[in-house]
Every structure is written in C-alpha cells, then in structure tokens.
Scaffold this motif. Structure first.
Motif, PDB file in Angstrom:
ATOM      1  N   THR A   1       0.825  -1.209   0.000  1.00 46.86           N
ATOM      2  CA  THR A   1       0.000   0.000   0.000  1.00 46.86           C
ATOM      3  C   THR A   1       0.859   1.259   0.000  1.00 46.86           C
ATOM      4  O   THR A   1       0.591   2.212  -0.738  1.00 46.86           O
ATOM      5  CB  THR A   1      -0.910   0.022   1.242  1.00 46.86           C
ATOM      6  N   ILE A   2       1.896   1.273   0.806  1.00 45.05           N
ATOM      7  CA  ILE A   2       2.705   2.474   1.001  1.00 45.05           C
ATOM      8  C   ILE A   2       3.522   2.822  -0.238  1.00 45.05           C
ATOM      9  O   ILE A   2       3.593   3.996  -0.630  1.00 45.05           O
ATOM     10  CB  ILE A   2       3.616   2.312   2.236  1.00 45.05           C
ATOM     11  N   TYR A   3       4.140   1.839  -0.896  1.00 46.35           N
ATOM     12  CA  TYR A   3       5.007   2.120  -2.043  1.00 46.35           C
ATOM     13  C   TYR A   3       4.271   2.868  -3.157  1.00 46.35           C
ATOM     14  O   TYR A   3       4.739   3.935  -3.581  1.00 46.35           O
ATOM     15  CB  TYR A   3       5.649   0.831  -2.569  1.00 46.35           C
ATOM     16  N   PRO A   4       3.126   2.373  -3.664  1.00 48.28           N
ATOM     17  CA  PRO A   4       2.482   3.120  -4.754  1.00 48.28           C
ATOM     18  C   PRO A   4       1.991   4.497  -4.319  1.00 48.28           C
ATOM     19  O   PRO A   4       2.025   5.449  -5.107  1.00 48.28           O
ATOM     20  CB  PRO A   4       1.317   2.231  -5.193  1.00 48.28           C
ATOM     21  N   GLN A   5       1.571   4.625  -3.071  1.00 44.42           N
ATOM     22  CA  GLN A   5       1.108   5.928  -2.595  1.00 44.42           C
ATOM     23  C   GLN A   5       2.263   6.908  -2.513  1.00 44.42           C
ATOM     24  O   GLN A   5       2.161   8.051  -2.960  1.00 44.42           O
ATOM     25  CB  GLN A   5       0.417   5.768  -1.232  1.00 44.42           C
ATOM     26  N   ARG A   6       3.386   6.499  -1.950  1.00 44.66           N
ATOM     27  CA  ARG A   6       4.554   7.388  -1.848  1.00 44.66           C
ATOM     28  C   ARG A   6       5.116   7.684  -3.240  1.00 44.66           C
ATOM     29  O   ARG A   6       5.563   8.799  -3.501  1.00 44.66           O
ATOM     30  CB  ARG A   6       5.656   6.777  -0.958  1.00 44.66           C
ATOM     31  N   LEU A   7       5.098   6.710  -4.142  1.00 41.26           N
ATOM     32  CA  LEU A   7       5.562   6.927  -5.511  1.00 41.26           C
ATOM     33  C   LEU A   7       4.754   8.038  -6.170  1.00 41.26           C
ATOM     34  O   LEU A   7       5.312   8.998  -6.703  1.00 41.26           O
ATOM     35  CB  LEU A   7       5.447   5.634  -6.327  1.00 41.26           C
ATOM     36  N   LYS A   8       3.436   7.933  -6.116  1.00 42.43           N
ATOM     37  CA  LYS A   8       2.576   8.948  -6.728  1.00 42.43           C
ATOM     38  C   LYS A   8       2.771  10.306  -6.059  1.00 42.43           C
ATOM     39  O   LYS A   8       2.823  11.336  -6.733  1.00 42.43           O
ATOM     40  CB  LYS A   8       1.114   8.520  -6.658  1.00 42.43           C
TER      41      LYS A   8
ATOM     42  N   ASP B   1      15.336   8.022 -12.198  1.00 43.29           N
ATOM     43  CA  ASP B   1      16.586   8.720 -11.954  1.00 43.29           C
ATOM     44  C   ASP B   1      17.123   8.232 -10.604  1.00 43.29           C
ATOM     45  O   ASP B   1      16.350   8.077  -9.648  1.00 43.29           O
ATOM     46  CB  ASP B   1      16.305  10.231 -11.910  1.00 43.29           C
ATOM     47  N   PRO B   2      18.423   7.977 -10.493  1.00 41.59           N
ATOM     48  CA  PRO B   2      18.970   7.514  -9.207  1.00 41.59           C
ATOM     49  C   PRO B   2      18.674   8.461  -8.046  1.00 41.59           C
ATOM     50  O   PRO B   2      18.484   8.006  -6.914  1.00 41.59           O
ATOM     51  CB  PRO B   2      20.478   7.427  -9.468  1.00 41.59           C
ATOM     52  N   LEU B   3      18.613   9.757  -8.317  1.00 45.90           N
ATOM     53  CA  LEU B   3      18.318  10.708  -7.249  1.00 45.90           C
ATOM     54  C   LEU B   3      16.848  10.630  -6.826  1.00 45.90           C
ATOM     55  O   LEU B   3      16.518  10.834  -5.657  1.00 45.90           O
ATOM     56  CB  LEU B   3      18.696  12.120  -7.673  1.00 45.90           C
ATOM     57  N   PHE B   4      15.962  10.309  -7.767  1.00 47.62           N
ATOM     58  CA  PHE B   4      14.561  10.090  -7.408  1.00 47.62           C
ATOM     59  C   PHE B   4      14.443   8.842  -6.541  1.00 47.62           C
ATOM     60  O   PHE B   4      13.660   8.822  -5.585  1.00 47.62           O
ATOM     61  CB  PHE B   4      13.685   9.947  -8.659  1.00 47.62           C
ATOM     62  N   VAL B   5      15.213   7.813  -6.849  1.00 48.58           N
ATOM     63  CA  VAL B   5      15.201   6.590  -6.038  1.00 48.58           C
ATOM     64  C   VAL B   5      15.567   6.925  -4.596  1.00 48.58           C
ATOM     65  O   VAL B   5      14.913   6.455  -3.655  1.00 48.58           O
ATOM     66  CB  VAL B   5      16.151   5.517  -6.622  1.00 48.58           C
ATOM     67  N   ASP B   6      16.585   7.759  -4.416  1.00 52.34           N
ATOM     68  CA  ASP B   6      16.978   8.162  -3.057  1.00 52.34           C
ATOM     69  C   ASP B   6      15.845   8.896  -2.352  1.00 52.34           C
ATOM     70  O   ASP B   6      15.564   8.647  -1.171  1.00 52.34           O
ATOM     71  CB  ASP B   6      18.217   9.058  -3.098  1.00 52.34           C
ATOM     72  N   VAL B   7      15.177   9.808  -3.064  1.00 51.66           N
ATOM     73  CA  VAL B   7      14.062  10.563  -2.489  1.00 51.66           C
ATOM     74  C   VAL B   7      12.916   9.623  -2.127  1.00 51.66           C
ATOM     75  O   VAL B   7      12.352   9.693  -1.033  1.00 51.66           O
ATOM     76  CB  VAL B   7      13.585  11.676  -3.451  1.00 51.66           C
ATOM     77  N   LEU B   8      12.568   8.729  -3.049  1.00 53.76           N
ATOM     78  CA  LEU B   8      11.460   7.806  -2.814  1.00 53.76           C
ATOM     79  C   LEU B   8      11.755   6.864  -1.645  1.00 53.76           C
ATOM     80  O   LEU B   8      10.903   6.653  -0.770  1.00 53.76           O
ATOM     81  CB  LEU B   8      11.153   7.009  -4.085  1.00 53.76           C
ATOM     82  N   ALA B   9      12.950   6.309  -1.608  1.00 56.87           N
ATOM     83  CA  ALA B   9      13.317   5.403  -0.506  1.00 56.87           C
ATOM     84  C   ALA B   9      13.271   6.140   0.835  1.00 56.87           C
ATOM     85  O   ALA B   9      12.745   5.610   1.823  1.00 56.87           O
ATOM     86  CB  ALA B   9      14.699   4.803  -0.746  1.00 56.87           C
ATOM     87  N   ALA B  10      13.781   7.360   0.866  1.00 58.07           N
ATOM     88  CA  ALA B  10      13.763   8.131   2.116  1.00 58.07           C
ATOM     89  C   ALA B  10      12.339   8.512   2.502  1.00 58.07           C
ATOM     90  O   ALA B  10      11.990   8.534   3.690  1.00 58.07           O
ATOM     91  CB  ALA B  10      14.634   9.382   1.976  1.00 58.07           C
ATOM     92  N   SER B  11      11.493   8.785   1.508  1.00 52.27           N
ATOM     93  CA  SER B  11      10.093   9.092   1.786  1.00 52.27           C
ATOM     94  C   SER B  11       9.387   7.883   2.408  1.00 52.27           C
ATOM     95  O   SER B  11       8.651   8.011   3.390  1.00 52.27           O
ATOM     96  CB  SER B  11       9.394   9.501   0.483  1.00 52.27           C
ATOM     97  N   ILE B  12       9.627   6.722   1.841  1.00 50.22           N
ATOM     98  CA  ILE B  12       9.035   5.491   2.376  1.00 50.22           C
ATOM     99  C   ILE B  12       9.551   5.245   3.794  1.00 50.22           C
ATOM    100  O   ILE B  12       8.780   4.925   4.703  1.00 50.22           O
ATOM    101  CB  ILE B  12       9.345   4.289   1.458  1.00 50.22           C
ATOM    102  N   ALA B  13      10.853   5.395   3.988  1.00 50.74           N
ATOM    103  CA  ALA B  13      11.445   5.173   5.318  1.00 50.74           C
ATOM    104  C   ALA B  13      10.858   6.134   6.335  1.00 50.74           C
ATOM    105  O   ALA B  13      10.517   5.735   7.460  1.00 50.74           O
ATOM    106  CB  ALA B  13      12.964   5.331   5.245  1.00 50.74           C
ATOM    107  N   SER B  14      10.722   7.390   5.961  1.00 45.01           N
ATOM    108  CA  SER B  14      10.151   8.380   6.867  1.00 45.01           C
ATOM    109  C   SER B  14       8.721   8.027   7.249  1.00 45.01           C
ATOM    110  O   SER B  14       8.319   8.148   8.402  1.00 45.01           O
ATOM    111  CB  SER B  14      10.200   9.759   6.205  1.00 45.01           C
ATOM    112  N   PHE B  15       7.970   7.550   6.270  1.00 43.23           N
ATOM    113  CA  PHE B  15       6.576   7.191   6.492  1.00 43.23           C
ATOM    114  C   PHE B  15       6.448   5.967   7.393  1.00 43.23           C
ATOM    115  O   PHE B  15       5.532   5.871   8.202  1.00 43.23           O
ATOM    116  CB  PHE B  15       5.910   6.927   5.135  1.00 43.23           C
TER     117      PHE B  15
END
Length: 190
Positions: A38-45, A126-140
């Motif tokens: 649930t969290i991954y697609p929501q944070r991705l969008k 983009d590798p930098l987007f991957v970093d942002v997305l992973a950190a967003s998921i971790a924060s959540f």
C-alpha cells in the motif's frame, strides 16, 4: 537508468531504518511487505506529483470527450489517463483541470499535454529520485518499523537531504516553464 525494482527501492528504505529486507511485494511476504504493498504506490505517486522530475515527463495525446456539450463555458473536455499524477504546462495556458479531465475552449482533438505519469518502470527512475522515494518510504514507516523517534528523525533528515541533492543536481524543474513543442500552450501561440 537504475536497473532497480520496486522491491529494491523498498529495501533501500528498510536499510535506512536498519530493518530486515523484504523478498517480494507480489505476493507480499511478511508484515512489512504487506504494508509496503500500500505504502510504495502511494509514496511513488506523491513524490512524482510534488515535483516535475525530468525522467518522468512525457507528452500524452489526449482525445476530446465527445459527450461534452459545446454549450458549456469550456467547449472541450479531454480525458486524462488514470496514471497521470500531474499535468505541467507553461504559465498563462488557458485550461482548467478537474478530476481526470482538462477543460478548455480553444482546441479540437487531439490535445498534447506534458504530464507526469505513475506507471513508469522503476528501472527508468533517476537515481536521485530513487533516493528521495526510498527516504520518503522510510520516513513514512519509521515509527511503525523501529518504534524509535530517533530513527524517524533520521529518516526525515535523509529525505530532506535527498530532495536537496536532487534539486542541486537539476533532477527536477522548478518554477514556470516554456511549453515544449506540440503542447496546447504553443497551439495558443504562447
């Protein structure tokens, strides 16, 4: 650009939290994987919608909705694909966005719109987007996974740092922009 999968990105998030890795999202194996479904697609969008990420920009050809009556204030209605999370156009464009539709009184079909879509292959991120997305998921997920306020604060700082680095590297566009060739703003003469 990254050759990563959604599971790899989720595992980067788990690594930021010092948590064990997951093995699959489809089917989800374990409690964290079930949450991440649930969290991954929501944070991705959400992350795609927040900024105009260069790798995610594309031009969609939109078809006019023939059922829309021309007696309305905006004579044309164009249907957006459900995967569109953001429409980006030049400032001053004459359109209104409501739900999954663009309304305008200026064009006939087709309409070309610059959009950001969520149905992208993670290998193209983009590798930098991957970093942002992973950190967003971790924060959540930090508090639920670690029960630690320190880990949550660290995850939030990782997110802020990742966004700052991506911005400095020009991985996303800031502010109003000129419309690319083929968009409705150019058709307007703008």
């Amino acid at each position: 650009m990254t050759d990563l999968t959604d599971v790899d990105i989720c595992n980067l998030a788990m690594g930021l939290l010092g948590a064990t890795k997951i093995t699959s999202l489809s089917p989800p194996v374990g409690g964290k994987a079930k949450d991440l479904v649930t969290i991954y697609p929501q944070r991705l969008k959400a992350e795609l919608r927040k900024r105009r990420w260069r790798f995610a920009l594309s031009t969609d050809e939109l078809t006019a909705d023939g059922s829309w009556a021309s007696a309305n204030p905006r004579a044309y209605r164009y249907i957006l694909n459900n995967a569109v999370v953001r429409v980006t156009v030049a400032k001053g464009s004459d359109w209104v966005l409501r739900g999954n539709f663009i309304y305008t009184d200026c064009f006939e079909s087709p309409l070309y719109a610059q959009v950001i879509r969520s149905d992208l292959d993670p290998a193209l991120f983009d590798p930098l987007f991957v970093d942002v997305l992973a950190a967003s998921i971790a924060s959540f997920m930090a508090e639920d996974v670690t029960q630690s306020n320190t880990k949550k604060a660290d995850a939030k700082q990782s997110y802020a740092d990742a966004v700052k680095i991506a911005g400095a590297a020009n991985a996303f566009e800031l502010g109003p922009q000129e419309a690319p060739l083929g968009t409705w703003a150019q058709q307007l003469g703008g």
